[in-house]
Design an enzyme around this catalytic site. Structure first.
Site, PDB file in Angstrom:
ATOM      1  N   HIS A 124       0.859  -1.199  -0.129  1.00  0.00           N
ATOM      2  CA  HIS A 124       0.052   0.140  -0.106  1.00  0.00           C
ATOM      3  C   HIS A 124       0.900   1.178  -0.009  1.00  0.00           C
ATOM      4  CE1 HIS A 124      -2.940   2.777   1.439  1.00  0.00           C
ATOM      5  NE2 HIS A 124      -3.936   2.096   0.979  1.00  0.00           N
ATOM      6  N   GLU A 126       0.736   4.202   1.294  1.00  0.00           N
ATOM      7  CA  GLU A 126       0.968   4.833   2.681  1.00  0.00           C
ATOM      8  C   GLU A 126       1.993   4.000   3.728  1.00  0.00           C
ATOM      9  OE1 GLU A 126      -1.348   5.221   7.020  1.00  0.00           O
ATOM     10  OE2 GLU A 126      -2.613   5.248   5.104  1.00  0.00           O
TER      11      GLU A 126
END
Length: 318
Positions: A124, A126
């Site tokens: 991901h 993030e």
């Protein structure tokens, strides 16, 4: 068929801010305006911004030197920031302030020479950005875990100088179990003073629990690559609802609702209200009642734009 609408749902303050940053940049500067990664994980939003002149890229090497670039709401690594500075890029940082908070925590643990554990999903953006905020020069290491099995296999340098942080868009219930496993294995582990999972993620998960308690089917409006939207679908399924993650009303199938008396509708934090309303209209066209909005927490969080984008247009260039 009764239709229930979750509250709160849809856009959060971080998404509002990220989209506003791109919109303001498009208004104020000559194209092209580059955006590193999808500014938020929603196909409709990204397509709309692209149609108005935003150029989405995955890596900075796709951006010409001296250009304007916007970092997505998910955040970036220190290496990406350094490259942008080296190449004289004008940067507007749309990183959600709640993600930035996690970056600051990770940087502090690294500065103190501690090991850090990041609870999150591999791959991901993030997570990649947060992992890239950890400076290894002071002797510490950062470890990624997704579940209790990862914790069981985890080996650290010093169990008494250890801390954890989390991705902001995780399942609260799953994360609590992973944190419990960490605390059991490493009793001295430090955690953030306040939960890293953001207020909007928590509120939307609480709202979907309320929704699923009275519905047979739950529709989650959101894109497949949206972490928080996927967590909403999974949560509804755990509460014995049939749940579907849909980008928009065209992805619904009328057969999903055969014999169904109640359907719930919610949306991930990056899904705009216009898509939710289209879903509600389609359900009504198929014979559903007028939607009933459930009670829920009122959100009044706002995040300001970067200073350069708050200057009145009449003063730009003065």
């Amino acid at each position: 068929m009764q239709i229930y609408l979750a509250n709160p749902r849809g856009f959060c303050a971080g998404v509002d801010r990220a989209i506003a940053i791109v919109n303001e940049a498009l208004l104020r500067f000559e194209p092209p305006i580059y955006v590193r990664h999808e500014v938020v994980h929603n196909k409709f939003v990204v397509s709309d911004l692209a149609n108005r002149g935003a150029v989405f890229v995955e890596e900075l090497h796709e951006v010409p030197d001296g250009s304007i670039v916007i970092f997505s709401a998910h955040g970036v690594s220190k290496a990406v920031e350094d490259e942008a500075e080296r190449r004289d890029l004008t940067v507007f940082d749309a990183t959600c302030p709640l993600v930035t908070k996690v970056h600051i925590e990770v940087a502090k643990f690294a500065q103190d020479g501690m090991d850090a554990v990041l609870i999150g999903h591999a791959g991901h953006p993030e997570v990649e950005g947060t992992m890239g905020r950890f400076n290894h020069r002071h002797g510490g290491r950062i470890h990624l875990v997704e579940n209790e099995s990862d914790v069981e296999a985890l080996s650290v340098q010093d169990a008494e100088r250890l801390a954890f942080v989390t991705q902001t868009t995780l399942s609260m219930d799953d994360t609590a179990r992973v944190i419990d496993a960490l605390r059991e294995k490493f009793p001295h582990i430090q955690g953030p003073r306040k939960d890293d999972i953001c207020y909007a993620t928590q509120n939307r998960q609480d709202a979907v629990k309320h929704l699923a308690s009275r519905c047979e089917v739950v529709l989650v409006v959101g894109s497949p690559n949206s972490s928080n939207s996927n967590r909403l679908r999974e949560l509804a399924e755990r509460m014995n609802c049939r749940a579907y993650l849909i980008d928009n009303a065209t992805e619904m199938d009328i057969n999903w609702f055969d014999g169904i008396q109640s359907v719930g509708v919610t949306a991930g934090a990056s899904a705009p209200e216009v898509l939710i309303q289209e879903v509600l209209q389609q359900l009504q066209d198929w014979g559903g009642d007028l939607p009933s909005e459930l009670s829920g927490i009122e959100e009044n969080v706002t995040f300001s734009l970067p200073k350069a984008l708050r200057i009145p247009m009449t003063q730009v260039g003065k």
